[in-house]
Design an enzyme around this catalytic site. Structure first.
Site, PDB file in Angstrom:
ATOM      1  N   SER A  11       0.856  -1.185   0.000  1.00  0.00           N
ATOM      2  CA  SER A  11       0.000   0.000   0.000  1.00  0.00           C
ATOM      3  C   SER A  11       0.891   1.234   0.000  1.00  0.00           C
ATOM      4  O   SER A  11       1.656   1.466   0.945  1.00  0.00           O
ATOM      5  CB  SER A  11      -0.899   0.014   1.235  1.00  0.00           C
ATOM      6  OG  SER A  11      -1.448   1.310   1.361  1.00  0.00           O
ATOM      7  N   HIS A  36      -1.094  -0.914  -4.346  1.00  0.00           N
ATOM      8  CA  HIS A  36      -2.402  -0.618  -3.751  1.00  0.00           C
ATOM      9  C   HIS A  36      -2.482   0.877  -3.430  1.00  0.00           C
ATOM     10  O   HIS A  36      -1.656   1.405  -2.680  1.00  0.00           O
ATOM     11  CB  HIS A  36      -2.543  -1.464  -2.484  1.00  0.00           C
ATOM     12  CG  HIS A  36      -3.866  -1.392  -1.822  1.00  0.00           C
ATOM     13  ND1 HIS A  36      -4.965  -2.106  -2.242  1.00  0.00           N
ATOM     14  CD2 HIS A  36      -4.274  -0.693  -0.720  1.00  0.00           C
ATOM     15  CE1 HIS A  36      -5.989  -1.859  -1.436  1.00  0.00           C
ATOM     16  NE2 HIS A  36      -5.604  -0.998  -0.503  1.00  0.00           N
ATOM     17  N   ASP A  38      -4.669   3.785  -1.783  1.00  0.00           N
ATOM     18  CA  ASP A  38      -5.766   4.013  -0.841  1.00  0.00           C
ATOM     19  C   ASP A  38      -6.320   5.421  -0.977  1.00  0.00           C
ATOM     20  O   ASP A  38      -5.685   6.395  -0.557  1.00  0.00           O
ATOM     21  CB  ASP A  38      -5.259   3.798   0.588  1.00  0.00           C
ATOM     22  CG  ASP A  38      -5.111   2.330   0.918  1.00  0.00           C
ATOM     23  OD1 ASP A  38      -6.079   1.566   0.701  1.00  0.00           O
ATOM     24  OD2 ASP A  38      -4.030   1.938   1.394  1.00  0.00           O
ATOM     25  N   MET A  40      -9.002   8.107   0.145  1.00  0.00           N
ATOM     26  CA  MET A  40      -9.907   8.397   1.277  1.00  0.00           C
ATOM     27  C   MET A  40     -10.431   9.820   1.161  1.00  0.00           C
ATOM     28  O   MET A  40      -9.679  10.730   0.792  1.00  0.00           O
ATOM     29  CB  MET A  40      -9.154   8.245   2.601  1.00  0.00           C
ATOM     30  CG  MET A  40      -8.483   6.883   2.752  1.00  0.00           C
ATOM     31  SD  MET A  40      -7.727   6.723   4.379  1.00  0.00           S
ATOM     32  CE  MET A  40      -6.843   5.177   4.186  1.00  0.00           C
ATOM     33  N   HIS A  69      -8.190   1.401  -4.292  1.00  0.00           N
ATOM     34  CA  HIS A  69      -9.173   1.100  -3.245  1.00  0.00           C
ATOM     35  C   HIS A  69      -9.893   2.397  -2.898  1.00  0.00           C
ATOM     36  O   HIS A  69      -9.314   3.281  -2.264  1.00  0.00           O
ATOM     37  CB  HIS A  69      -8.403   0.527  -2.037  1.00  0.00           C
ATOM     38  CG  HIS A  69      -9.244   0.211  -0.846  1.00  0.00           C
ATOM     39  ND1 HIS A  69      -8.690  -0.091   0.382  1.00  0.00           N
ATOM     40  CD2 HIS A  69     -10.591   0.129  -0.676  1.00  0.00           C
ATOM     41  CE1 HIS A  69      -9.663  -0.334   1.249  1.00  0.00           C
ATOM     42  NE2 HIS A  69     -10.824  -0.193   0.635  1.00  0.00           N
ATOM     43  N   MET A  71     -12.165   4.426  -0.843  1.00  0.00           N
ATOM     44  CA  MET A  71     -12.884   4.573   0.427  1.00  0.00           C
ATOM     45  C   MET A  71     -13.546   5.944   0.393  1.00  0.00           C
ATOM     46  O   MET A  71     -13.165   6.868   1.123  1.00  0.00           O
ATOM     47  CB  MET A  71     -11.890   4.440   1.597  1.00  0.00           C
ATOM     48  CG  MET A  71     -11.420   3.015   1.808  1.00  0.00           C
ATOM     49  SD  MET A  71      -9.884   2.931   2.754  1.00  0.00           S
ATOM     50  CE  MET A  71      -8.699   3.193   1.437  1.00  0.00           C
ATOM     51  N   MET A 140     -11.683  -6.152   4.524  1.00  0.00           N
ATOM     52  CA  MET A 140     -10.968  -5.260   5.441  1.00  0.00           C
ATOM     53  C   MET A 140     -10.760  -5.974   6.774  1.00  0.00           C
ATOM     54  O   MET A 140     -11.708  -6.459   7.393  1.00  0.00           O
ATOM     55  CB  MET A 140     -11.765  -3.974   5.683  1.00  0.00           C
ATOM     56  CG  MET A 140     -11.835  -3.031   4.495  1.00  0.00           C
ATOM     57  SD  MET A 140     -10.257  -2.647   3.726  1.00  0.00           S
ATOM     58  CE  MET A 140      -9.372  -1.880   5.071  1.00  0.00           C
ATOM     59  N   ASP A 178      -6.895  -6.767   3.552  1.00  0.00           N
ATOM     60  CA  ASP A 178      -6.300  -5.438   3.691  1.00  0.00           C
ATOM     61  C   ASP A 178      -6.405  -4.932   5.129  1.00  0.00           C
ATOM     62  O   ASP A 178      -7.500  -4.747   5.653  1.00  0.00           O
ATOM     63  CB  ASP A 178      -7.041  -4.481   2.743  1.00  0.00           C
ATOM     64  CG  ASP A 178      -6.409  -3.101   2.688  1.00  0.00           C
ATOM     65  OD1 ASP A 178      -5.303  -2.918   3.220  1.00  0.00           O
ATOM     66  OD2 ASP A 178      -7.044  -2.201   2.085  1.00  0.00           O
TER      67      ASP A 178
HETATM   68  C1  DX5 Z   1      -6.718   1.140   5.459  1.00  0.00           C
HETATM   69  C2  DX5 Z   1      -6.168   0.945   4.060  1.00  0.00           C
HETATM   70  C3  DX5 Z   1      -5.078  -0.065   4.002  1.00  0.00           C
HETATM   71  C4  DX5 Z   1      -3.848   0.339   4.758  1.00  0.00           C
HETATM   72  C5  DX5 Z   1      -2.969  -0.848   5.001  1.00  0.00           C
HETATM   73  O1  DX5 Z   1      -7.799   1.976   5.421  1.00  0.00           O
HETATM   74  O2  DX5 Z   1      -7.182   0.516   3.190  1.00  0.00           O
HETATM   75  O3  DX5 Z   1      -4.753  -0.400   2.665  1.00  0.00           O
HETATM   76  O4  DX5 Z   1      -3.100   1.319   4.096  1.00  0.00           O
HETATM   77  O5  DX5 Z   1      -1.941  -0.461   5.847  1.00  0.00           O
HETATM   78  P1  DX5 Z   1      -1.302  -1.450   6.905  1.00  0.00           P
HETATM   79  O6  DX5 Z   1      -0.750  -2.609   6.113  1.00  0.00           O
HETATM   80  O7  DX5 Z   1      -0.256  -0.618   7.559  1.00  0.00           O
HETATM   81  O8  DX5 Z   1      -2.393  -1.884   7.829  1.00  0.00           O
HETATM   82 ZN    ZN Z   2      -6.598  -0.329   1.212  1.00  0.00          ZN
END
Ligand code: DX5
Ligand code: ZN
Length: 221
Positions: A11, A36, A38, A40, A69, A71, A140, A178
């Site tokens: 990620s 990956h 992320d 948000m 991903h 979110m 998740m 994840d």
């Molecule tokens: C959380 C993200 C994950 C996160 C994973 O909301 O979707 O992808 O970055 O990070 P680690 O591996 O540090 O839990």
């Molecule tokens: Zn993620």
């Protein structure tokens, strides 16, 4: 799904953003299968990260699968932008989609693979009707919003449950996990049925990311 080694998706959230291209290169050199990303929005999750502009920059210096991903609330509005930015796979949250089937068809119609993610409190059974349409499910194993959180142990049972479900409904679908993935829990997750592991902290914050990657990828069923 038949495969020889576990798919690893670092990620980028845990990378050094002052050295984005270098971080991408570290992941690729370590044998990462996907990157990956992320995304948000500060609305669906209590954190804001980046949008299509940064995904495009990542995609431009990468030669592996860009796994985005989302979110975010109302993902349909932004799906085309993230695919134009170079995402090969888009995962939306079931909790954000009033018309999940429509969101999945939108992703596929634009030429990307389509995934659905569920939060730790969302039961696996709620995926049953949509499962035949999916390329991947992203389970998740932390509450989404931040990297570096602790793995929620009950997630392991959800992986097993999903693995049983996909055998009858969609054997080709990829099961990804994840949140809080480490070199220590990777084997348990893969034994339970995971095909792909997302690792932020365990990869980018490792003393030796290449070694961490090799250990995670060596997990096998
Ligand atoms: C959380 C993200 C994950 C996160 C994973 O909301 O979707 O992808 O970055 O990070 P680690 O591996 O540090 O839990
Ligand atoms: Zn993620």
């Amino acid at each position: 799904m038949q495969q020889t080694s576990t798919l690893l998706a670092p990620s980028i959230l845990s990378a050094d953003f002052t050295k984005l291209a270098e971080s991408v290169a570290i992941a690729e050199k370590a044998g990462a299968d996907w990157l990956h990303c992320d995304v948000m929005d500060g609305h669906f999750v209590p954190n804001i990260t980046f949008g299509p502009f940064i995904v495009k920059a990542i995609a431009q210096c990468s030669s592996i699968t860009i796994d985005t991903h989302l979110m975010i609330s109302d993902p349909d509005t932004y799906i085309p932008d993230f695919i134009n930015a170079g995402s090969h796979q888009i995962t939306v949250h079931q909790e954000t989609c009033a018309h999940l089937h429509r969101s999945i068809q939108l992703i596929k119609s634009l030429g990307a693979k389509a995934g659905v993610s569920i939060n730790p409190a969302t039961p696996v059974g709620t995926l049953e009707s949509i499962l035949p349409d999916l390329d991947l499910v992203l389970l998740m194993s932390v509450n989404p919003g931040f990297g570096g959180q602790k793995f929620i142990p009950s997630s392991l049972g959800k992986v097993k449950q999903l693995h049983d479900m996909r055998n009858s409904l969609n054997p080709e679908m990829v099961i990804a996990v994840d949140g809080g993935v480490t070199v220590d829990n990777a084997q348990d997750l893969v034994s339970a049925g995971a095909d792909a592991l997302i690792a932020g902290t365990a990869f980018f914050k490792a003393e030796n990311p290449a070694e961490a990657a090799a250990r995670i990828r060596s997990a096998s069923r």
